[in-house]
Design an enzyme around this catalytic site. Structure first.
Site, PDB file in Angstrom:
ATOM      1  N   LYS A  64      37.213  45.700  27.283  1.00  0.00           N
ATOM      2  CA  LYS A  64      38.264  45.826  26.268  1.00  0.00           C
ATOM      3  C   LYS A  64      38.656  47.298  26.047  1.00  0.00           C
ATOM      4  O   LYS A  64      38.014  48.204  26.577  1.00  0.00           O
ATOM      5  CB  LYS A  64      37.825  45.146  24.972  1.00  0.00           C
ATOM      6  CG  LYS A  64      37.509  43.644  25.150  1.00  0.00           C
ATOM      7  CD  LYS A  64      38.757  42.785  25.360  1.00  0.00           C
ATOM      8  CE  LYS A  64      38.514  41.463  26.043  1.00  0.00           C
ATOM      9  NZ  LYS A  64      37.935  40.397  25.255  1.00  0.00           N
TER      10      LYS A  64
HETATM   11  C1  LIG Z   1      37.446  38.923  25.123  1.00  0.00           C
HETATM   12  C2  LIG Z   1      38.148  37.933  24.262  1.00  0.00           C
HETATM   13  C3  LIG Z   1      37.506  37.217  23.253  1.00  0.00           C
HETATM   14  C4  LIG Z   1      36.031  37.213  23.086  1.00  0.00           C
HETATM   15  O1  LIG Z   1      35.483  38.464  22.926  1.00  0.00           O
HETATM   16  P1  LIG Z   1      33.895  38.634  23.000  1.00  0.00           P
HETATM   17  O2  LIG Z   1      33.664  39.924  22.270  1.00  0.00           O
HETATM   18  O3  LIG Z   1      33.545  38.700  24.450  1.00  0.00           O
HETATM   19  O4  LIG Z   1      33.284  37.473  22.320  1.00  0.00           O
HETATM   20  C5  LIG Z   1      38.264  36.427  22.407  1.00  0.00           C
HETATM   21  N1  LIG Z   1      39.578  36.304  22.569  1.00  0.00           N
HETATM   22  C6  LIG Z   1      40.242  36.940  23.556  1.00  0.00           C
HETATM   23  C7  LIG Z   1      41.719  36.781  23.668  1.00  0.00           C
HETATM   24  C8  LIG Z   1      39.540  37.761  24.443  1.00  0.00           C
HETATM   25  O5  LIG Z   1      40.182  38.365  25.451  1.00  0.00           O
END
Ligand SMILES: *Cc1c(COP(=O)(O)O)cnc(C)c1O
Length: 385
Positions: free
Chosen positions: A185
């Site tokens: 991210k």
């Molecule tokens: C990555 C992601 C999540 C989940 O994030 P985590 O921190 O891995 O639980 C939820 N929604 C979207 C759109 C994502 O890309």
């Protein structure tokens, strides 16, 4: 022969490393002072006036958010099929049902103009996802929510920093916003997430439920100088707290969020410029004055490319470049398709886009040569047609 250029990489510097070492030496491995600081810094980043509650993933954060607003068995929560499964799975954790609304034909976001027609007596919440870091049409979504007394929980896993009508996501009139710090991210702690809300009761419930339903806040329990052995369990809570080791990384990633964004914006600009005459549709942009976080750079192959998406990705891999697909829409996964009897025709825009989307590498560790390599490879692969 150059090495493989991965689709995504985190950007961890000496500041993060030193802070982690400092945490390790301090003896605070789990939730403690660094996490408290990360939460305060995060609230400040959004201009204050919000509470930030650190959790060990966005999935955990979305689960706590829905629990805190009282989602329960039989309730309906409106969301998009064009997302990662987390967004919808948390609805199932609570025995509620996702109601999927197709995406807008120009963006990859939920079609805000269709949301109201899916509202029923059982609808309790809407989870818009700012796909790739481009804000949803929040005015429309918030208006429908207000009219029907429905809560709004923003899945902002891609949306740091994203601005809508000049305001940062996290500061709008929704009930809760949830961020992800997963390794790929825009800011990363490996695993991690943040819940943001202005509602004190929601914040309190999330704090209690992220650590076993213990009535005292985790920080009182761990950092109080008074004897702190006594606590009371007021609910069967979860184990969703963020460690100080992860928060040590987060504190420094957050400080760099705008610098990281600048780099991503530069890459997006270069791609836009390089690909404008190719048989591809470029990603949608933010409105004037707003900010696209550029977590993802998604192109769409047009008929002129005369090439299947899968072939394109294979040819890019042959040239040593990792690409990806965001997303395989949820209605095409066996669990969601079979449980809710979903048909591709219910989601014409999501289904059609899925067939020709490719996510290209876009991350701050990319060098000028890396960016040029991607551009050259895309041009060569499409030149063959
Ligand atoms: C990555 C992601 C999540 C989940 O994030 P985590 O921190 O891995 O639980 C939820 N929604 C979207 C759109 C994502 O890309």
């Amino acid at each position: 022969m150059s090495t493989f250029l991965p689709f995504a990489l985190p950007d961890i510097g000496e500041d993060e490393i030193n802070e982690v070492v400092n945490s390790l030496r301090s003896g605070w491995l789990t939730t403690g002072p660094k996490t408290k600081q990360f939460e305060e810094d995060f609230a400040d980043f959004l201009g204050g006036n919000v509470e930030a509650i650190a959790v060990n993933s966005a999935t955990a954060g979305l689960h706590l958010a829905l629990e805190a607003i009282g989602i329960g068995p039989g309730d309906e929560v409106i969301t998009t099929p064009y997302t990662f499964t987390s967004t919808a799975e948390v609805i199932r954790y609570l025995g509620a049902h996702p109601v999927f609304v197709d995406i807008d034909q120009n963006t990859f976001n939920i079609d805000a103009s269709k949301v109201e027609s899916y509202v029923t007596e059982r609808t309790k919440a809407i989870i818009p996802v700012h796909v790739g870091g481009l804000a949803c049409d929040m005015d429309k979504i918030l208006a429908v929510a207000k009219k029907h007394n429905i809560k709004v929980v923003e899945d902002a896993a891609h949306a740091l920093p994203t601005k809508y009508k000049g305001k940062l996501i996290g500061t709008l009139d929704s009930d809760i916003t949830v961020y992800s710090f997963y390794a790929t991210k825009t800011i990363a702690t490996g695993e991690g997430g943040m819940i943001v809300t202005r509602n004190k009761d929601i914040a309190k419930r999330c704090r209690v439920m992220r650590l076993h339903g213990i009535s005292r806040d985790v920080f009182d329990r761990y950092t109080s100088t008074k004897p702190a052995w006594h606590y009371q369990i007021i609910a069967p809570g979860f184990k969703y707290n963020l460690t100080d080791v992860a928060s040590s990384i987060g504190i420094h990633q957050l400080k760099k969020a705008w610098a990281f964004h600048k780099k991503r914006q530069e890459i997006a600009n270069r791609y836009d410029d390089a690909f404008k005459d190719l048989p591809v549709i470029l990603p949608p942009h933010a409105n004037e004055g707003d900010v696209h976080s550029w977590h993802l750079y998604v192109i769409r192959l047009t008929d002129g490319a005369k090439m299947e998406r899968n072939d394109f990705i294979q040819k890019m891999a042959d040239k040593g470049i990792g690409c990806s697909v965001h997303y395989i829409p949820l209605h095409m996964h066996p669990y969601w398709r079979d449980t809710y009897k979903l048909q591709p025709e219910q989601f014409p825009n999501a289904t059609e886009k899925y067939n020709d989307i490719v996510s290209l590498p876009i991350y701050t560790k990319m060098t000028d040569e890396d960016i040029e390599r991607v551009i050259k490879a895309v041009k060569e692969v499409l030149a063959g047609c």
